[in-house]
Enzyme design. Sequence first.
Site, PDB file in Angstrom:
ATOM      1  N   GLY A 248      22.313  20.842-123.564  1.00 12.60           N
ATOM      2  CA  GLY A 248      21.909  20.204-122.320  1.00 12.60           C
ATOM      3  C   GLY A 248      22.446  18.804-122.132  1.00 12.60           C
ATOM      4  CD  GLU A 290      21.647  26.551-129.238  1.00 10.50           C
ATOM      5  OE1 GLU A 290      21.100  27.326-130.034  1.00 10.50           O
ATOM      6  OE2 GLU A 290      21.343  26.503-128.016  1.00 10.50           O
ATOM      7  NE  ARG A 293      26.436  20.993-118.073  1.00 14.10           N
ATOM      8  CZ  ARG A 293      26.211  21.772-117.033  1.00 14.10           C
ATOM      9  NH1 ARG A 293      27.064  21.778-116.025  1.00 14.10           N
ATOM     10  NH2 ARG A 293      25.135  22.533-116.981  1.00 14.10           N
ATOM     11  CE1 TYR A 334      22.754  27.300-111.220  1.00  8.53           C
ATOM     12  CE2 TYR A 334      24.991  26.762-111.926  1.00  8.53           C
ATOM     13  CZ  TYR A 334      23.844  27.521-112.050  1.00  8.53           C
ATOM     14  OH  TYR A 334      23.790  28.506-113.002  1.00  8.53           O
ATOM     15  CB  CYS A 361      35.509  36.898 -95.975  1.00  6.82           C
ATOM     16  SG  CYS A 361      35.033  37.288 -94.289  1.00  6.82           S
TER      17      CYS A 361
END
Length: 444
Positions: A248, A290, A293, A334, A361
């Site tokens: 995180g 962990e 990102r 998001y 589209c």
Amino acid sequence: MYLHGSSKINAAGHLEIGGCDVVELKQTYGTPLYIMDEELIRRRAREYRQAFEASGLTFQVAYASKAFSTLAMCRIADEEGMSLDVVSDGELYTALKAGFPAHRIHFHGNNKTPDEIEMALDAKIGCFVADNFIELQMLQAIASDRGEKVNVLLRVTPGVEAHTHEYISTGQTDSKFGFDIQNGTAIEAVRTAAQLPNLELLGLHSHIGSQIFETDGFEMAVERVAGFARSVKEQLNVEFKVVNLGGGFGIRYTEGDTPLAVAEYVKAITDGVKKHFEGIAAQLPEIWVEPGRSIVGDAGTTLYTVGTSKDIPGVRKYVAVDGGMTDNPRPALYESKYEAMLANRAGDANEETVSIAGKCCESGDMLIWDVELPKPNTGDLLAVACTGAYNYAMASNYNRIRRPAVVFVKNGASDLVVRRESLDNITGNDVIPARLEKQGAQVK
């Protein structure tokens, strides 16, 4: 656009990443194109390892492969001494095919199938992160049938909610993940796991959210997990060898984002462990984290070619590119924000505010609302920063658009690590039933 890692503007006025001119990358690989700064990926991995080494605690830094999983990325994670998290048979297969050491693989997920469990046991992975009582019983049954013992962490929800978008907050009580500490489910899970003969209960796993910019949430999570560990020791005489505090850790996407240095996050966690776990067991637990990102996010740049535009006087100017929500669904999912620049005219002054539209589209296919750029022309190259995490990983074939290629760049060299999908790839798994064969048109 903020320049991350090795990115710079070269003498030609072009964006350069890893010593590679992106205009030349476009000529070689086409667009859309995911460009990954390999040196920055490695630097981030080393920052975690060095910060934990400074703490003196035993640790594992496990790369969360859901952020960006390819054979080449698994090789880099291995070379940098990381462990690896997987959440499916596909991620596990990728890791194994890359030659990643199975004993450093951790299998996550709230709905592992029996086939996935069997596959992981065949590979002899390091541990499972168990998410619910059904999984505990399934692990016990399969391991018993095989005459094996399975290493397990229990995922617990500590009741800490990170200050992030509600869709990516996972540590609060109301979550699909894990055993809740506050309502007593977690201690019942410990009791169950400790009594199952084919499970080796290593410890606990906790994850409080994503894109976190302060240490308060991690410090509170450590305190609550430690308090739970103390209660377990007192009530069940069970001690935990491992405490996994998840990921995180935030990165900078736009000017308003203020992530901390890796060392600050790690110090807050390790100081908290030393403070709150002292005296619970004979020795402090091994600490796992962990990051996903924060390892690959700001190392990624997506390169597009500008196509059409639509100017609505007094309202907005839309500039369309040759990609969109198929290669980056995060703005649609998001409302994620990004920065961008005209990579082939990086030295030009900004002239107008435009909104970057994708080619799907779909009215919601917008990559960036209201970005300042030099006046974009058809054929210009648009670079969008910080697309290394959850872009390739979440890409789709909506509208049967082909997924882009991925290249790693380093020291002036580029290496193709994922080929651009072909049109044959798009129909590769399609099957025409015999009753429809005569109606099927052939494209030549």
